[in-house]
Write an enzyme that holds these catalytic residues in place. Sequence first.
Site, PDB file in Angstrom:
ATOM      1  N   THR A 103       0.867  -1.174   0.000  1.00 19.30           N
ATOM      2  CA  THR A 103       0.000   0.000   0.000  1.00 19.30           C
ATOM      3  C   THR A 103       0.904   1.224   0.000  1.00 19.30           C
ATOM      4  OG1 THR A 103      -1.751  -1.141   1.192  1.00 19.30           O
ATOM      5  CG2 THR A 103      -1.796   1.264   1.227  1.00 19.30           C
ATOM      6  N   LYS A 178      -7.392   1.242  -2.425  1.00 20.82           N
ATOM      7  CA  LYS A 178      -6.928   0.818  -1.099  1.00 20.82           C
ATOM      8  C   LYS A 178      -7.101   1.934  -0.079  1.00 20.82           C
ATOM      9  CE  LYS A 178      -5.159  -1.814   2.060  1.00 20.82           C
ATOM     10  NZ  LYS A 178      -3.829  -2.436   2.029  1.00 20.82           N
ATOM     11  N   LYS A 246       0.855   4.820   8.330  1.00 18.71           N
ATOM     12  CA  LYS A 246       1.368   5.224   7.017  1.00 18.71           C
ATOM     13  C   LYS A 246       0.237   5.342   6.007  1.00 18.71           C
ATOM     14  CE  LYS A 246       2.519   2.019   4.439  1.00 18.71           C
ATOM     15  NZ  LYS A 246       1.903   1.124   3.419  1.00 18.71           N
TER      16      LYS A 246
END
Length: 299
Positions: A103, A178, A246
């Site tokens: 990701t 995502k 993150k």
Amino acid sequence: MIHISNTDTRIGWIGTGVMGQWMCRHLMDHGFRTSVTNRTKAKAQPLIDLGATWKETPEEVAAVSDVVFTIVGFPKDVEEVYLGETGILKGAQPGSMVVDMTTTSPSLARRIHSQAKAMGVHAVDAPVSGGDVGARNATLSIMVGGDKDAVDALTPLFEIMGTQIVHQGPSGSGQHTKMCNQIVIAGTMIGMCESLLYGERAGLDLEVMLSSITGGAAACWSLSNLAPRILKNEFDTGFFVEHFVKDMGIALEEAGRMNLALPGLALVNQLYQAVLAHGGARMGTQALMQALKQLNNVA
């Protein structure tokens, strides 16, 4: 375009962590010859013991592979693995395919796609959802961005690792999807943890309570898979907090570029920052429960 065959297609795999080791193993179990590398060789040793060939650098992996998969930690890791001095694009051959399942930022995915295309290499972004359980059981949801012919060619490999494979659109679309996934999960995680706090304070048997709400409108993956871990005080496995932070940071940054305000996501991000501050970077995302307990002075 490469025709996928477990007798002819050579697989490269970079990133053999909590999820990557299982995803790679599924391909090996289907007979694909595999070369691997990882920042720490010891984490790749189980795959080497099963027959994978160790390579020292991503460049070396790419040089002997028809399809290279990556699933590493952070955007800076992706950039180094693909574009660094010993990166994949230094060794990738024309006609080969590279698939980043990390990701990471949509803009980085598009940059890799552009540089790869100039070399005759097909680059696809394909982040996943489903956590360590989904990786182990080959039930991941795979969100794919890239050129349709490359995605179609890669689909047989995706189907070995996951059960929900959807081509979302051009390069970067998998990463944007995502981000949508992570925004939903952020809201779900705080709802799940607050529900457990409320149930405990109300004197409910939490396992009995969960047996009801996991079958109703509140049903979701996190409630079914992570709530039981919380009840067992299992916080050291699953999707790492530092990686989720993150992801939320990427989503908030992308939202800022699109002039979107996402206050719910910003709140959950702040709470997870508290988990980080208390040393929870390498805990599973269910460790949010610990931050909320501290907020409520719950032992």
